[in-house]
Scaffold this active site. Structure first.
Site, mmCIF file in Angstrom:
data_model
loop_
_atom_site.group_PDB
_atom_site.id
_atom_site.type_symbol
_atom_site.label_atom_id
_atom_site.label_comp_id
_atom_site.label_asym_id
_atom_site.label_seq_id
_atom_site.Cartn_x
_atom_site.Cartn_y
_atom_site.Cartn_z
ATOM 1 N N GLU A 199 0.848 -1.201 0.000
ATOM 2 C CA GLU A 199 0.000 0.000 0.000
ATOM 3 C C GLU A 199 0.887 1.255 0.000
ATOM 4 O O GLU A 199 0.483 2.304 -0.494
ATOM 5 C CB GLU A 199 -0.944 0.004 1.221
ATOM 6 C CG GLU A 199 -2.146 0.916 1.005
ATOM 7 C CD GLU A 199 -3.177 0.865 2.116
ATOM 8 O OE1 GLU A 199 -2.861 1.231 3.247
ATOM 9 O OE2 GLU A 199 -4.332 0.462 1.838
ATOM 10 N N LYS B 96 -13.737 1.874 -3.478
ATOM 11 C CA LYS B 96 -14.749 2.093 -2.435
ATOM 12 C C LYS B 96 -15.976 2.762 -3.047
ATOM 13 O O LYS B 96 -17.113 2.414 -2.737
ATOM 14 C CB LYS B 96 -14.178 2.992 -1.334
ATOM 15 C CG LYS B 96 -13.054 2.381 -0.541
ATOM 16 C CD LYS B 96 -12.558 3.343 0.518
ATOM 17 C CE LYS B 96 -11.257 2.854 1.138
ATOM 18 N NZ LYS B 96 -10.621 3.800 2.033
ATOM 19 N N HIS C 23 6.015 -26.754 3.080
ATOM 20 C CA HIS C 23 5.135 -27.824 2.609
ATOM 21 C C HIS C 23 4.040 -27.278 1.702
ATOM 22 O O HIS C 23 3.025 -27.935 1.493
ATOM 23 C CB HIS C 23 4.518 -28.544 3.812
ATOM 24 C CG HIS C 23 5.556 -29.127 4.723
ATOM 25 N ND1 HIS C 23 6.205 -30.311 4.441
ATOM 26 C CD2 HIS C 23 6.113 -28.647 5.858
ATOM 27 C CE1 HIS C 23 7.092 -30.562 5.403
ATOM 28 N NE2 HIS C 23 7.059 -29.551 6.270
HETATM 29 O O1 LIG Z 1 -8.608 3.227 9.831
HETATM 30 P P1 LIG Z 1 -9.524 3.420 8.696
HETATM 31 O O2 LIG Z 1 -9.750 4.870 8.367
HETATM 32 O O3 LIG Z 1 -10.827 2.694 8.927
HETATM 33 O O4 LIG Z 1 -8.853 2.809 7.402
HETATM 34 C C1 LIG Z 1 -8.567 1.460 7.320
HETATM 35 C C2 LIG Z 1 -7.660 1.175 6.165
HETATM 36 O O5 LIG Z 1 -8.268 1.589 4.962
HETATM 37 C C3 LIG Z 1 -7.305 2.182 4.101
HETATM 38 O O6 LIG Z 1 -7.522 3.553 4.088
HETATM 39 C C4 LIG Z 1 -7.401 1.650 2.708
HETATM 40 O O7 LIG Z 1 -8.716 1.594 2.282
HETATM 41 C C5 LIG Z 1 -5.985 1.849 4.745
HETATM 42 O O8 LIG Z 1 -4.968 2.708 4.366
HETATM 43 C C6 LIG Z 1 -6.327 1.903 6.172
HETATM 44 O O9 LIG Z 1 -5.370 1.279 6.992
#
Ligand SMILES: O=P(O)(O)OC[C@H]1O[C@](O)(CO)[C@@H](O)[C@@H]1O
Length: 551
Positions: A356, A512, A387
């Site tokens: 990431e 998202k 394994h």
């Molecule tokens: O802590 P949050 O804001 O729920 O985000 C969770 C995760 O989602 C992300 O933003 C990626 O979608 C990550 O970088 C982050 O760790």
């Protein structure tokens, strides 16, 4: 800053790779000095790069590239709180989270360590109440189970460390069991809820943004479960939830009592956040003293990064070995192989940390890169992976760089001498396998001279797979802190050389958004046109959706 690939230092490394490309590790390791030349120690960590395809010419050429890319200045900018996360115009100050209590770090006229220490103090008070059995649910029973609801950095770091350091649980605290649920489909939560008692269960809603749908959906289900069993919604919210986030107003809007909110800052990246109050499950598992020892270990590595010359700087060396493999030997895969069951979740944690952060293809200046960046990184406990996928490492067609990780000493705290004897024997076996596998990957079937009499092609081990070995004296909160900070800084060093920003993650945002419109389609609430493939699958799901008509 100029693109690394346009610099004379890069060209020199390409030339070197051309000259040395055919060198086999079995020839390199004829040099008896090799181990001394290519291994270094810092604190509790020992890094051996003698199984990397490095020569005495390669490392100096890599240091030249690092200096041409102004690595020393970049490290200074990171640690001083400069706004190096340019796409979000803010610093990346996870290193400030592990400063000693009396240290000062002034950023834009503010000593940020004051707020950090205050946050740790509030965290300590909540931990103390739970450890003393003083935190009671709505029916008056002490809390015995804590479920962390979070995903990505709000799950993987705390999950990994809590598991790794479970043995460091203080003996004099009330029984407290920790659980983690991250997946949006609810499967982990459903499984847990069947086994938990709502009267004695507390949930931590752990989300930097407090807007991640995965976590908020799990939180809504958990709240419904509690209210269904206990009634009294207002009291349930007060007594059965802690919120951890950078967005206090969103926690309040959700219904979390301000007394039970822990806050941190936008300048802590999600995947770098276990050092903040996102680490609450860790402190619940190993106590505040253990948590502070973890922070102190990481700080030790921060100081090493800041002070050691590049030539003996562990994060720099690990990063440069990776750059050599990725950019000059053309490797696009990396395996993380811990030989200690306590590090079970380390590969998943490092996958997020590395991919990431550095899974990017534009430079800080907005240009497309013309060189490879982060490799595909995956892993598994080494003994289990032997394994499973080691076959590919030994005889497949892919060149894979491997990180072998193990503690030297283990099980010393077992009091019963017989049990200690058996368990230490098992650890010895694991260490032997760790060293044997990296050796075999390096030498191929030259590791076993008799093998040369075998002419059958399917018995051939080509070797020449490079690996790094990281040995910890033993696995403690401090040494784990050092190890994790080592990897964080390795990622930063590589990003600095590639000229990319490791602290944003725009690539996950669009997914998202389009998931929301797709959910609308599954609810039958949109006429939006999709592509034929997605439309076909949507139609199939809709035709058998048991919730149809009930929304
Ligand atoms: O802590 P949050 O804001 O729920 O985000 C969770 C995760 O989602 C992300 O933003 C990626 O979608 C990550 O970088 C982050 O760790």
């Amino acid at each position: 800053m100029s693109r690394p690939s346009w610099t004379p230092e890069w060209k020199a490394l390409e030339d070197l790779a051309q000259q040395q490309g055919a060198l086999h590790l079995k020839d390199l390791c004829l040099d008896r000095q090799r181990f001394d030349l290519f291994s270094w120690r810092s604190g509790a960590l020992f890094l051996d790069l003698s199984k990397q395809r490095l020569t005495q010419e390669t490392l100096p050429a890599l240091f030249k590239l690092a200096r041409a890319q102004k690595l020393e200045q970049a490290i200074q900018a990171l640690l001083s709180g400069a706004p190096i996360n340019t796409s979000e115009q803010r610093p990346a100050l996870h290193t400030a989270l592990r400063l000693p209590a009396d240290a000062e770090l002034w950023v834009e006229g503010e000593n940020v360590n004051l707020a950090i220490q205050a946050s740790l103090e509030k965290m300590a008070q909540l931990v103390e109440r739970l450890h003393q059995g003083q935190w009671r649910g709505v029916t008056g029973h002490p809390i015995t189970d804590v479920v962390n609801l979070g995903v990505g950095g709000s799950d993987l770091g705390p999950l990994m460390v809590t598991h790794a350091l479970a043995e460091w649980r203080p003996e004099d605290i009330a029984p407290l069991h920790l659980h983690f649920a991250s997946t949006m489909d609810g499967s982990q939560l459903a499984e847990r809820l069947q086994l938990l008692n709502p009267e004695t269960t507390l949930f931590i809603i752990s989300s930097k943004s407090f807007s991640t749908i995965d976590t908020l959906t799990n939180a809504a289900t958990a709240k419904h479960w509690l209210v269904q069993h206990l009634g009294q919604e207002a009291l349930v919210l007060k007594q059965h939830f802690i919120g951890v986030s950078a967005k206090a107003e969103k926690m309040s809007a959700w219904g979390i009592d301000p007394q039970h909110q822990l806050t941190f800052w936008d300048w802590v990246g999600g995947r770098y956040s276990l050092w903040s109050c996102i680490g609450l499950p860790i402190a619940l598992q190993i106590g505040m003293a253990g948590f502070r020892a973890l922070l102190a270990g990481a700080h030790q590595m921060d100081q090493h990064l800041a002070q050691a010359p590049l030539e003996s700087n562990l994060p720099v060396l690990l990063a440069l070995a990776g750059i050599w493999n990725i950019n000059f030997l053309g490797m696009s895969a990396q395996a993380i192989l811990p030989y200690d069951g306590r590090l079970k979740y380390l590969p998943a944690y490092l996958s997020q940390l590395e991919m990431e952060s550095n899974g990017k293809s534009t430079t800080q200046e907005g240009e497309l890169v013309d060189y490879a960046t982060c490799p595909i990184l995956w892993g598994e406990l080494g003994p289990n992976a032997q394994h499973a996928f080691y076959q590919l490492l030994h005889q497949g067609t892919e060149a894979v760089q491997c990180d072998f990780i193990a503690p030297i000493r283990r099980y010393e705290q077992i009091r019963d001498p017989q049990a200690r004897h058996y368990f230490q024997g098992q650890h010895r076996l694991a260490l032997a396998n760790c060293l044997a596998q990296s050796r075999l990957l390096m030498l191929g079937d030259a590791a076993v001279p008799d093998q040369h009499t075998q002419r059958d092609a399917h018995l051939f081990y080509r070797g020449n797979q490079p690996s790094s070995t990281l040995l910890l004296d033993e696995l403690t909160p401090s040494s784990l802190g050092q190890l994790l900070a080592l990897y964080e800084h390795k990622v930063f060093v590589q990003a600095s050389i590639w000229g990319i920003n490791p602290f944003d993650q725009w690539g996950v945002e669009l997914g998202k958004k389009i998931a929301l419109s797709t959910e609308q389609a599954l609810l039958g609430q949109t006429q939006m046109a999709f592509d034929p493939s997605t439309e076909g699958l949507l139609a199939l799901c809709l035709s058998s959706d048991p919730l149809q008509g009930t929304h």
